[in-house]
Design an enzyme around this catalytic site. Sequence first.
Site, mmCIF file in Angstrom:
data_model
loop_
_atom_site.group_PDB
_atom_site.id
_atom_site.type_symbol
_atom_site.label_atom_id
_atom_site.label_comp_id
_atom_site.label_asym_id
_atom_site.label_seq_id
_atom_site.Cartn_x
_atom_site.Cartn_y
_atom_site.Cartn_z
ATOM 1 N N ASP A 165 0.836 -1.199 0.000
ATOM 2 C CA ASP A 165 0.000 0.000 0.000
ATOM 3 C C ASP A 165 0.874 1.254 0.000
ATOM 4 O OD1 ASP A 165 -2.203 -1.703 0.285
ATOM 5 O OD2 ASP A 165 -2.072 -1.626 2.472
ATOM 6 N N ASP A 187 -1.045 -2.772 -3.883
ATOM 7 C CA ASP A 187 -2.327 -3.311 -3.433
ATOM 8 C C ASP A 187 -3.311 -2.144 -3.349
ATOM 9 O OD1 ASP A 187 -4.297 -4.981 -2.438
ATOM 10 O OD2 ASP A 187 -3.586 -4.865 -0.392
ATOM 11 N N ASP A 191 -5.091 2.171 3.028
ATOM 12 C CA ASP A 191 -5.870 1.198 3.801
ATOM 13 C C ASP A 191 -5.948 1.656 5.248
ATOM 14 O OD1 ASP A 191 -6.230 -0.345 1.591
ATOM 15 O OD2 ASP A 191 -5.107 -2.091 2.306
ATOM 16 N N ARG A 238 -13.291 1.081 -4.370
ATOM 17 C CA ARG A 238 -12.879 1.645 -3.075
ATOM 18 C C ARG A 238 -12.617 3.146 -3.178
ATOM 19 N NH1 ARG A 238 -8.498 -2.788 -0.728
ATOM 20 N NH2 ARG A 238 -9.808 -4.648 -0.969
#
Length: 661
Positions: A165, A187, A191, A238
């Site tokens: 991330d 990724d 997050d 997302r």
Amino acid sequence: MTHIPGKRLPRPGPVLAAVTALVATFGLGLAGEAKAAAPRAATPAKTAGPFDDDRPHGFASLTGGTTGGAGGRVVTVTDQASLARYASAPEPYVIRVAGSIAVEPFGSDIVVASDKTIVGVGDTGEIVHGELHLNPGTHNVVIRNLTIRDSYVEGDWDGKTTDFDAIQMDGADHVWIDHNTFTHMGDGLLDIRKDSQYVTVSWNRFTHHNKALGIGWTSDVRTQITIDHNWFSGTKQRNPSADNCAYAHLYNNYLSGQVADGDPVWTYGNYARGRTKMVIENSYYDGVQHPYQADATAELVQRGSILRHTSGRTDEHGTAFDPHAFYDYRPDPAAAVPALVERFSGPQQRIGTVLRVPGEYPTVQSAVDAVPDGNTVPVTIEIAPGTYREKVYVPPSKPRITLLGTGRDRSDTVIVYDTPAEYGGSSGSATVRVAANDTTARHLTFSNDFDEAAVELKGEQALAMKTTGDRIVFEDTAFLGNQDTLMTDSPKLTTTSRVYLRNAYIEGDVDFVYGRATTVIERSVIRALSRGSATNNGYITAASTWKGNPYGFLITDSRIVSDAPAGSVHLGRPWHPGGEPDAVGQVLIRNTGLPAAIKSAPWTDMSGFSWKDARFAEYRSHGPGAAVTVDRPQLSDADARSYTVADYLRGTDGWAPYARR
């Protein structure tokens, strides 16, 4: 140091004050504010941008707020080892990332501990193929003004083989993620996981990626998050996905250029999952599939958003929550969001350059000390209204500092001390000393309130300000004292330093504007105080200009005022420090009003040196104290063309502070 609080100006809305022109594009106007009456020049209303306020808003501002490393040591890093060392240290740090830092091995974590600010210097701070990682229990972290990019592994579009991330946090609290660009990572881009709380994500760019911003990875319902003014462009999903959030407040976000790969389900905009309560306000969706959707167990309220060329789900059910019950905010119009976010999101040149007194730093000196030596990016120290009883020194190693009073009037913010020369020498008596180049002060009062009448001393010099640096600007400032109030000097006799004062107020009685710096005082008021004498109430100037420098003091388009008896104040005398014969003062009084207190023969000798050997002159003086006599040298019209503000200040570098209006 004693700080006496004063009334603060109300801060403007989040963006409108900064972008009048942009908002006007959408047919909106802003009402102007009348200037408040003040005994001295009023401070102009501050134009605030979305990055001028270096304090978080939204949920990150609650329960004590998020201050990051404020108050800790400020360091500048250019390599991975330094970044990792300071980021993981137990004590608070403000870590400035200068330039691009490539992280090795590819995809590795930089662990960020509590009480840290990590901020890009200007708009060039980068972390390349590495992750910032906040472990469980980490708190009070600010990450701003960075580009974090390029840990993507070719062929792993779904991010199933790596966990690289840009930022990942587990069980962290009080985190502000602001004005960053996240792109092309391994990724997710950001997050926020496992019950992280009191988080604000603002003014970031999420681009060129599959999974942008995920929140959750928990069955608990604890996370409180504000997501505003972010730009999601070239992402698939997302944007964000919020799973089991207690409160998710999304406003003024811009979703555009969504990746179109034909996926009918996992290509979407905002997603309220699990038991999330989500409120969406005044966002803008352009070309987005499933702009906002919610599980049957979630609650989603949407109001004021604009949908353009969209398709699919726009779910709304439940009552969610009222963000105003938690914090104050004012959304911008949805129609303005694309222009605002495109212009102001991502890293900005000015972020990370404001230090606040007394909020982040208890004293003005502590804020000066926090500026890194040799700083190349200008730093502003904002000083709240009040009286600061302290001495301040800006050393040569800390250039490009602005001291900025934030009150309505320069008299609202005062730096004062009471040291006389007998207890520290003439220079040591100064309340403020500026030895650095490129220093600016605005909307402040500098004072030395030593009481001459209370103590019998051999000398009564007591400076409010001494400068030795070059390219010094004082704007809307006041200098209060008696003898030797303002000294503008240079490091040595043959070195020229330049000082520019505009809209200043200077008061004193003996030699209270003096030194060897090339100094322009423009559109200002100089008050010669009465010492109670019928015949001699002191001297305004005492120049010690090097003989090789044609420019000493220029007082122009100003007013000299005094309540001293008529004919009792001198315009100046020649100062030769230590008897130095090459210090041949130069003073020009130009287009300036003179009171009746000025002597008919206004220049006088000093320490055995005749004023006639100095370079004293007037040009177009006016008022009751003005006259043309044999004892008052006048500049000719032809010579006056070579003694302008520009001539005094331009030097070899073309410095022109008077033109920056």
